[in-house]
Design an enzyme around this catalytic site. Sequence first.
Site, PDB file in Angstrom:
ATOM      1  N   ARG A  14      -2.277 -13.615  -0.959  1.00  0.00           N
ATOM      2  CA  ARG A  14      -2.379 -12.250  -1.473  1.00  0.00           C
ATOM      3  C   ARG A  14      -1.712 -12.041  -2.825  1.00  0.00           C
ATOM      4  O   ARG A  14      -2.302 -11.443  -3.727  1.00  0.00           O
ATOM      5  CB  ARG A  14      -1.706 -11.280  -0.506  1.00  0.00           C
ATOM      6  CG  ARG A  14      -2.658 -10.632   0.442  1.00  0.00           C
ATOM      7  CD  ARG A  14      -1.954  -9.550   1.213  1.00  0.00           C
ATOM      8  NE  ARG A  14      -2.778  -9.217   2.383  1.00  0.00           N
ATOM      9  CZ  ARG A  14      -2.460  -8.279   3.247  1.00  0.00           C
ATOM     10  NH1 ARG A  14      -1.354  -7.580   3.111  1.00  0.00           N
ATOM     11  NH2 ARG A  14      -3.245  -8.027   4.259  1.00  0.00           N
ATOM     12  N   ALA A  38       6.478   6.925  13.179  1.00  0.00           N
ATOM     13  CA  ALA A  38       7.941   6.875  13.284  1.00  0.00           C
ATOM     14  C   ALA A  38       8.486   8.206  13.795  1.00  0.00           C
ATOM     15  O   ALA A  38       9.325   8.241  14.714  1.00  0.00           O
ATOM     16  CB  ALA A  38       8.553   6.526  11.931  1.00  0.00           C
TER      17      ALA A  38
HETATM   18  C1  LIG Z   1      -5.045   1.886   4.408  1.00  0.00           C
HETATM   19  C2  LIG Z   1      -3.835   1.396   5.139  1.00  0.00           C
HETATM   20  C3  LIG Z   1      -3.968   0.502   6.180  1.00  0.00           C
HETATM   21  C4  LIG Z   1      -2.846   0.057   6.867  1.00  0.00           C
HETATM   22  N1  LIG Z   1      -3.034  -0.825   7.902  1.00  0.00           N
HETATM   23  C5  LIG Z   1      -1.944  -1.238   8.598  1.00  0.00           C
HETATM   24  C6  LIG Z   1      -2.118  -2.143   9.704  1.00  0.00           C
HETATM   25  O1  LIG Z   1      -3.227  -2.552  10.040  1.00  0.00           O
HETATM   26  N2  LIG Z   1      -1.014  -2.536  10.379  1.00  0.00           N
HETATM   27  C7  LIG Z   1       0.227  -2.093  10.047  1.00  0.00           C
HETATM   28  O2  LIG Z   1       1.188  -2.479  10.714  1.00  0.00           O
HETATM   29  N3  LIG Z   1       0.413  -1.235   9.012  1.00  0.00           N
HETATM   30  C8  LIG Z   1      -0.640  -0.801   8.280  1.00  0.00           C
HETATM   31  N4  LIG Z   1      -0.442   0.065   7.230  1.00  0.00           N
HETATM   32  C9  LIG Z   1       0.901   0.634   6.983  1.00  0.00           C
HETATM   33  C10 LIG Z   1       1.215   1.746   7.981  1.00  0.00           C
HETATM   34  O3  LIG Z   1       0.048   2.497   8.236  1.00  0.00           O
HETATM   35  C11 LIG Z   1       2.290   2.725   7.485  1.00  0.00           C
HETATM   36  O4  LIG Z   1       3.370   2.017   7.000  1.00  0.00           O
HETATM   37  C12 LIG Z   1       2.799   3.622   8.605  1.00  0.00           C
HETATM   38  O5  LIG Z   1       1.716   4.274   9.225  1.00  0.00           O
HETATM   39  C13 LIG Z   1       3.819   4.643   8.125  1.00  0.00           C
HETATM   40  O6  LIG Z   1       4.166   5.515   9.187  1.00  0.00           O
HETATM   41  P1  LIG Z   1       5.326   6.581   9.059  1.00  0.00           P
HETATM   42  O7  LIG Z   1       5.493   7.179  10.405  1.00  0.00           O
HETATM   43  O8  LIG Z   1       6.513   5.979   8.443  1.00  0.00           O
HETATM   44  O9  LIG Z   1       4.800   7.662   8.023  1.00  0.00           O
HETATM   45  P2  LIG Z   1       3.425   8.448   7.847  1.00  0.00           P
HETATM   46  O10 LIG Z   1       2.418   8.117   8.870  1.00  0.00           O
HETATM   47  O11 LIG Z   1       3.079   8.294   6.426  1.00  0.00           O
HETATM   48  O12 LIG Z   1       3.824   9.936   8.125  1.00  0.00           O
HETATM   49  C14 LIG Z   1       4.644  10.672   7.272  1.00  0.00           C
HETATM   50  C15 LIG Z   1       4.855  12.027   7.872  1.00  0.00           C
HETATM   51  O13 LIG Z   1       5.823  12.722   7.123  1.00  0.00           O
HETATM   52  C16 LIG Z   1       5.356  13.990   6.806  1.00  0.00           C
HETATM   53  N5  LIG Z   1       5.977  14.382   5.541  1.00  0.00           N
HETATM   54  C17 LIG Z   1       6.053  13.685   4.391  1.00  0.00           C
HETATM   55  N6  LIG Z   1       6.725  14.386   3.469  1.00  0.00           N
HETATM   56  C18 LIG Z   1       7.083  15.542   4.052  1.00  0.00           C
HETATM   57  C19 LIG Z   1       7.784  16.694   3.604  1.00  0.00           C
HETATM   58  N7  LIG Z   1       8.264  16.783   2.385  1.00  0.00           N
HETATM   59  N8  LIG Z   1       7.939  17.710   4.474  1.00  0.00           N
HETATM   60  C20 LIG Z   1       7.446  17.638   5.742  1.00  0.00           C
HETATM   61  N9  LIG Z   1       6.798  16.578   6.203  1.00  0.00           N
HETATM   62  C21 LIG Z   1       6.611  15.550   5.373  1.00  0.00           C
HETATM   63  C22 LIG Z   1       3.870  13.883   6.779  1.00  0.00           C
HETATM   64  O14 LIG Z   1       3.284  15.138   7.023  1.00  0.00           O
HETATM   65  C23 LIG Z   1       3.628  12.908   7.898  1.00  0.00           C
HETATM   66  O15 LIG Z   1       3.588  13.581   9.123  1.00  0.00           O
HETATM   67  C24 LIG Z   1      -1.564   0.506   6.513  1.00  0.00           C
HETATM   68  C25 LIG Z   1      -1.424   1.394   5.466  1.00  0.00           C
HETATM   69  C26 LIG Z   1      -2.534   1.821   4.757  1.00  0.00           C
HETATM   70  C27 LIG Z   1      -2.339   2.711   3.590  1.00  0.00           C
END
Ligand SMILES: Cc1cc2nc3c(=O)[nH]c(=O)nc-3n(C[C@H](O)[C@H](O)[C@H](O)COP(=O)(O)OP(=O)(O)OC[C@H]3O[C@@H](n4cnc5c(N)ncnc54)[C@H](O)[C@@H]3O)c2cc1C
Lengths: 614, 260
Positions: free
Chosen positions: A300, A16
């Site tokens: 699930r 994101a």
């Molecule tokens: C094992 C597993 C398998 C999955 N498989 C799938 C799949 O096959 N298909 C699917 O659609 N989804 C899947 N998901 C869900 C999906 O991976 C996540 O919902 C998604 O990657 C979240 O992305 P994001 O960009 O929101 O956050 P994240 O990738 O979690 O990134 C968060 C970011 O915020 C930063 N951050 C957090 N707190 C702070 C702070 N206080 N200060 C500075 N930086 C901070 C971190 O450093 C990181 O860079 C899976 C999840 C898991 C756990």
Amino acid sequence: MAAEKPRALVVGGGLAGLAATIRIAETGTPVDLFSMVPVKRSHSVCAQGGINACNKVARQQGYSEWMHFDETLYGGDFLNHQPPVYDMAHWAPRIIDLLDRMGVPFNRTHEGERDLRMFGGSLFKRTHFAGATTGQQLLYALDEQVRRWEAEGLVRKFEFWEFLAPVLDDGGMCKGIIAQDMRTMEIRAFRGDATVLATGGNGLVYGKSTNSVICNGAAAIRAYAQGAWLGNPEFIQVHPTAIPGEDKCRLMSESARGEGGRVWVPRKKGDSRAPGDIPEGERSYFLEEKYPAYGNLVPRDIATREIFWKCLEGYGVAGGRMVYLDCTHLPDATKNKLAGIFEIYEKFTGDDPRKVAMKIFPAVHYTMGGLYTVYTPRSDYKGMEPGAPNNMMTNIPGLYAFGEVNYQYHGGTRLGANALLSCIFDGLFCGLSVANHIRDKAGKRAQELSAGLYEQGVRRQEDAVRQLIDAKGENNPYTIAREMGEVMTDRVTVVRDEEGLKLALNTIGSLRQRYQSMRISDTGTWTNQNLAFARALGDMLIYAEAIVIGATERRESRGSHFRSDHLERNDDKYLKTTIMKYDAANDRHTLEYEDVPTPLVKPRPRTYGKVEAA
Amino acid sequence: MIAPKKPEIITFRIKRQDARDAQPYWEVFEVPYKPNLNVISCLQLIAENPVTREGRQSRPVVWDCSCLEEVCGACTMVINGRVRQSCSALVDQLLEEVGEGEITLEPMTKFPVVRDLWVDRQRMFDNLLRFKGWVPIDGTHDLGEGPKESPEEQELRYELSRCMTCGCCLEACPQFTLDNDFIGANTFGQVVYFNAHKTGRVLMNERLDALMEPGGIADCGNAQNCVKVCPKDVPLTIAIAKAGRQTTVHSIKRFFTGKR
Ligand SMILES: Cc1cc2nc3c(=O)[nH]c(=O)nc-3n(C[C@H](O)[C@H](O)[C@H](O)COP(=O)(O)OP(=O)(O)OC[C@H]3O[C@@H](n4cnc5c(N)ncnc54)[C@H](O)[C@@H]3O)c2cc1C
Ligand code: SF4
Ligand code: SF4
Ligand code: FES
């Protein structure tokens, strides 16, 4: 300094945050990007399965963006806001094309087309994948595009920086952040004309989950403490089959059961014999016994609940929290098909699933709730107004929430392979909104605001650090965290009831009290992880409380929220978003409900028919 | 479950360093044995109660990690003298390596230590920037699909793209040192990865020019230590050979055309 261009701050370098950075930079707006880890190591790297989108083949078989939209609402038990989901489903094919152009090595057919696989919640093959590491491949592709903008001078990266608080001006608009360098421990203010939080989920509140260790939800709570609202915090997805570990739970794919894997427990409580030594007659294949039609392939939700109950009753492996997922009886050809996931299991447990039954347990997996956000719908509700400055903005003007930390899109349960999509969609579609806010709505430039505002924010954080370091109490933060995880996992995951929730709230309350008299063992001023953990723990406890309160008040069962004392979904009372507000000065949460409009699809019963059994 | 006799206590000898320029020292910690522990779960237990074997109150060990499932690349350390990921280093297997002895944990030696087991691998990310590790797309607008690709082409790119920037290959490489400018195997892999993409190829000449600079492909002694330690089986042998070939062709072209 006054000549400097207005800039955007993006906190979080998962899918994101990176997608947002790319889209904002593309408008010519400079971006400062913050992450606790090098962005390539963000939690998104863990996703294995894939990413959904209507595609050429599925379309010719009768699938459509509308169906993807409808499946997402049905999966979410109709708690999702419909216009953003409509857009997400319609943008999905374009997002796949874009990722393809960025060089993601999607699996290919013989003709060189992108290959597809089946996933839960749909009868169509609509999931795109890159080997067994789709999330890693998508994350890297976006990371590479961000690096390109870095080379062009439009993006500055602040890796190993932790976000501590938003900075709000007199009018309550977000004008920057306070952050800390995790190595030097320097605390600094960063001025920004808009801030995107893309900080992911909160699995760590449950102690062990399938999430990365940085997914603690603290960033969301730091915004909550400054007046941002939470939406639907009680909705947490639990995956039925994960490999329990001392440090985390690693996902074990559903395909093991799809290929014939059987779930069982010993009939005798606390039986500590090796699984191979327990004769057939002394095993209970409880899913097959209770659900003869679907057996191990019940949906699930049901599988998760049954496994959980068995263990609470004391039938888990050796009395603990595990059941067997047995693939030892499968023919060799089938075992070979499962080689990829067997390898993961073997790597982390040392046991070969070909020879020994796997030990699995449900694990907290995904945060549907998060920061509450708004948007501007189109007049016909088919999507959002592109570029409207408030798309996915929190109730704090200038502060946005994208990705898993955003409560939108997934309602009561998320469908597999929809999360990666929603994260990238947020960044790409709403990145433009951020740039437009800066251009049209942000008012006085952050660079022109008084230094005092920022210095005050820094001082407040420095004081908080000093308090933690000086504390001479007797409680250990790691112990408090473990107890928090245990009570949340016991009482606030799969099956919830009034009594258990009350107990959880009391326990969290007393843990918060103990938190007040803590002692950390590292009081140094260089790369102090002990301090960072203790600080985040305070936020996690507040998050835990919000989850429990949300779950207590929602006296119905919907999606992942299952109340054994309120088994039915109750649309009259609860087709509503839970909004939680926090008064930090008095440490008080308040809860309100807001109607979920259903302009495009009317809610229908969510029967666990064969569609869900996939 | 092959179960050799397990000790009741696991002993960790950990190399510590309080700050960037501080003198390293060793501390020994004991953790009660349980099945299925890995190095990180032990470090977590030590963090909760950081008392050395001698009974002295110490501070939690500092280390870097995130995913705990060997895919993010963060948690690399030198364990029992061998560089690897600590999240997938299982105590049961490590005990087989050391017999009755201690498990040793050290920071990587080819990168500056930040503190304890945490090292600064920024050099690896800087290299990705220097070698233009990206596909230069026109923008995020809707411009249709990317180039078609055969399953074989995809397979090679996929394998190269699994590189998680962990640095094991660099730690093991005799040419890569703390203070020289050798680029190292992972970046060779990335150059080949981007050059293999139909749009990525647009920047091929610039990448190969950079590969010909000091510290580039010519300095690789082909000892293949890198290949042996890569936790993700990135096809580094193929990558090094391809990078070498591409650079040779590139330099001949440059010689005859006089163009950069
Ligand atoms: C094992 C597993 C398998 C999955 N498989 C799938 C799949 O096959 N298909 C699917 O659609 N989804 C899947 N998901 C869900 C999906 O991976 C996540 O919902 C998604 O990657 C979240 O992305 P994001 O960009 O929101 O956050 P994240 O990738 O979690 O990134 C968060 C970011 O915020 C930063 N951050 C957090 N707190 C702070 C702070 N206080 N200060 C500075 N930086 C901070 C971190 O450093 C990181 O860079 C899976 C999840 C898991 C756990
Ligand atoms: S082949 Fe040898 S010199 Fe070349 S990168 Fe690998 S280890 Fe280093
Ligand atoms: S090539 Fe292998 S060893 Fe080297 S950084 Fe990449 S994954 Fe690690
Ligand atoms: S913590 Fe991610 S590779 Fe070990």
